[in-house]
Motif scaffolding. Structure first.
Motif, PDB file in Angstrom:
ATOM      1  N   UNK A   1       0.793  -1.177   0.000  1.00  0.00           N
ATOM      2  CA  UNK A   1       0.000   0.000   0.000  1.00  0.00           C
ATOM      3  C   UNK A   1       0.851   1.263   0.000  1.00  0.00           C
ATOM      4  N   UNK A   2       0.175   2.356   0.139  1.00  0.00           N
ATOM      5  CA  UNK A   2       0.813   3.678   0.080  1.00  0.00           C
ATOM      6  C   UNK A   2       1.834   3.886   1.193  1.00  0.00           C
ATOM      7  N   UNK A   3       1.544   3.374   2.393  1.00  0.00           N
ATOM      8  CA  UNK A   3       2.492   3.547   3.492  1.00  0.00           C
ATOM      9  C   UNK A   3       3.781   2.784   3.246  1.00  0.00           C
ATOM     10  N   UNK A   4       3.662   1.570   2.750  1.00  0.00           N
ATOM     11  CA  UNK A   4       4.845   0.742   2.496  1.00  0.00           C
ATOM     12  C   UNK A   4       5.685   1.342   1.383  1.00  0.00           C
ATOM     13  N   UNK A   5       5.030   1.819   0.328  1.00  0.00           N
ATOM     14  CA  UNK A   5       5.764   2.371  -0.814  1.00  0.00           C
ATOM     15  C   UNK A   5       6.247   3.799  -0.571  1.00  0.00           C
ATOM     16  N   UNK A   6       5.696   4.462   0.451  1.00  0.00           N
ATOM     17  CA  UNK A   6       6.089   5.839   0.725  1.00  0.00           C
ATOM     18  C   UNK A   6       5.452   6.842  -0.223  1.00  0.00           C
ATOM     19  N   UNK A   7       4.333   6.457  -0.853  1.00  0.00           N
ATOM     20  CA  UNK A   7       3.649   7.339  -1.802  1.00  0.00           C
ATOM     21  C   UNK A   7       2.859   8.396  -1.028  1.00  0.00           C
ATOM     22  N   UNK A   8       3.490   9.542  -0.790  1.00  0.00           N
ATOM     23  CA  UNK A   8       2.896  10.605   0.017  1.00  0.00           C
ATOM     24  C   UNK A   8       1.585  11.117  -0.577  1.00  0.00           C
ATOM     25  N   UNK A   9       1.507  11.218  -1.878  1.00  0.00           N
ATOM     26  CA  UNK A   9       0.292  11.724  -2.519  1.00  0.00           C
ATOM     27  C   UNK A   9      -0.873  10.763  -2.301  1.00  0.00           C
ATOM     28  N   UNK A  10      -0.617   9.457  -2.425  1.00  0.00           N
ATOM     29  CA  UNK A  10      -1.678   8.468  -2.217  1.00  0.00           C
ATOM     30  C   UNK A  10      -2.136   8.473  -0.768  1.00  0.00           C
ATOM     31  N   UNK A  11      -1.212   8.666   0.161  1.00  0.00           N
ATOM     32  CA  UNK A  11      -1.588   8.743   1.569  1.00  0.00           C
ATOM     33  C   UNK A  11      -2.514   9.939   1.782  1.00  0.00           C
ATOM     34  N   UNK A  12      -2.115  11.095   1.273  1.00  0.00           N
ATOM     35  CA  UNK A  12      -2.896  12.325   1.458  1.00  0.00           C
ATOM     36  C   UNK A  12      -4.294  12.203   0.855  1.00  0.00           C
ATOM     37  N   UNK A  13      -4.411  11.538  -0.282  1.00  0.00           N
ATOM     38  CA  UNK A  13      -5.713  11.404  -0.943  1.00  0.00           C
ATOM     39  C   UNK A  13      -6.627  10.404  -0.245  1.00  0.00           C
ATOM     40  N   UNK A  14      -6.053   9.531   0.562  1.00  0.00           N
ATOM     41  CA  UNK A  14      -6.840   8.482   1.178  1.00  0.00           C
ATOM     42  C   UNK A  14      -7.282   8.757   2.606  1.00  0.00           C
ATOM     43  N   UNK A  15      -7.092   9.982   3.101  1.00  0.00           N
ATOM     44  CA  UNK A  15      -7.442  10.274   4.487  1.00  0.00           C
ATOM     45  C   UNK A  15      -8.397  11.460   4.571  1.00  0.00           C
ATOM     46  N   UNK A  16      -9.099  11.555   5.669  1.00  0.00           N
ATOM     47  CA  UNK A  16      -9.996  12.678   5.881  1.00  0.00           C
ATOM     48  C   UNK A  16     -10.649  12.589   7.246  1.00  0.00           C
ATOM     49  N   UNK A  17     -11.206  13.698   7.711  1.00  0.00           N
ATOM     50  CA  UNK A  17     -11.913  13.728   8.985  1.00  0.00           C
ATOM     51  C   UNK A  17     -13.074  14.708   8.837  1.00  0.00           C
ATOM     52  N   UNK A  18     -14.287  14.187   8.866  1.00  0.00           N
ATOM     53  CA  UNK A  18     -15.475  15.018   8.656  1.00  0.00           C
ATOM     54  C   UNK A  18     -15.745  15.989   9.806  1.00  0.00           C
ATOM     55  N   UNK A  19     -15.088  15.793  10.952  1.00  0.00           N
ATOM     56  CA  UNK A  19     -15.289  16.685  12.089  1.00  0.00           C
ATOM     57  C   UNK A  19     -14.392  17.928  12.036  1.00  0.00           C
ATOM     58  N   UNK A  20     -13.425  17.951  11.103  1.00  0.00           N
ATOM     59  CA  UNK A  20     -12.515  19.096  11.053  1.00  0.00           C
ATOM     60  C   UNK A  20     -13.224  20.441  10.910  1.00  0.00           C
ATOM     61  N   UNK A  21     -14.146  20.606   9.980  1.00  0.00           N
ATOM     62  CA  UNK A  21     -14.774  21.931   9.851  1.00  0.00           C
ATOM     63  C   UNK A  21     -15.435  22.414  11.140  1.00  0.00           C
ATOM     64  N   UNK A  22     -16.131  21.519  11.839  1.00  0.00           N
ATOM     65  CA  UNK A  22     -16.779  21.912  13.092  1.00  0.00           C
ATOM     66  C   UNK A  22     -15.741  22.271  14.146  1.00  0.00           C
ATOM     67  N   UNK A  23     -14.689  21.461  14.249  1.00  0.00           N
ATOM     68  CA  UNK A  23     -13.645  21.736  15.240  1.00  0.00           C
ATOM     69  C   UNK A  23     -12.920  23.043  14.920  1.00  0.00           C
ATOM     70  N   UNK A  24     -12.663  23.286  13.643  1.00  0.00           N
ATOM     71  CA  UNK A  24     -12.005  24.527  13.242  1.00  0.00           C
ATOM     72  C   UNK A  24     -12.855  25.734  13.615  1.00  0.00           C
ATOM     73  N   UNK A  25     -14.172  25.603  13.454  1.00  0.00           N
ATOM     74  CA  UNK A  25     -15.070  26.704  13.812  1.00  0.00           C
ATOM     75  C   UNK A  25     -15.079  26.981  15.307  1.00  0.00           C
ATOM     76  N   UNK A  26     -14.974  25.930  16.099  1.00  0.00           N
ATOM     77  CA  UNK A  26     -14.990  26.084  17.558  1.00  0.00           C
ATOM     78  C   UNK A  26     -13.629  26.502  18.120  1.00  0.00           C
ATOM     79  N   UNK A  27     -12.566  26.068  17.460  1.00  0.00           N
ATOM     80  CA  UNK A  27     -11.217  26.351  17.956  1.00  0.00           C
ATOM     81  C   UNK A  27     -10.300  26.673  16.778  1.00  0.00           C
TER      82      UNK A  27
END
Length: 85
Positions: A1-27
């Motif tokens: 996978x992306x972690x083993x191969x060190x493919x930084x772009x694939x790692x970045x495209x495969x992650x997310x957190x839907x709570x970020x916008x709410x947390x950013x608004x609060x803090x």
């Protein structure tokens, strides 16, 4: 996978957190830190509901050193960890 191969772009495209916008608004400091990390070339993401942000630093050692200096200047607590393999 992306972690083993060190493919930084694939790692970045495969992650997310839907709570970020709410947390950013609060803090806005969480968003400021996330932007600081991203602008320094890190792949970063808020964990869970905002208790911390983790980051994979850039491969460039000079960029990583500059980021450490910025975090220290902002009095941001951080921990450097390394993989075992």
């Amino acid at each position: 996978g992306a972690l083993v191969s060190g493919d930084r772009q694939a790692i970045a495209c495969g992650i997310g957190n839907m709570l970020e916008p709410a947390a950013f608004g609060l803090c806005p400091k969480i968003e400021k830190l996330r932007n600081m990390l991203d602008n320094a070339g890190c792949i970063s993401l808020m964990s869970g509901s905002g208790s911390c942000i983790w980051a994979i630093p850039p491969v460039d050692e000079d960029a990583s050193s500059g980021l450490t200096a910025k975090l220290d200047a902002e009095n941001i607590q951080y921990f450097k960890v390394h993989t075992l393999a």
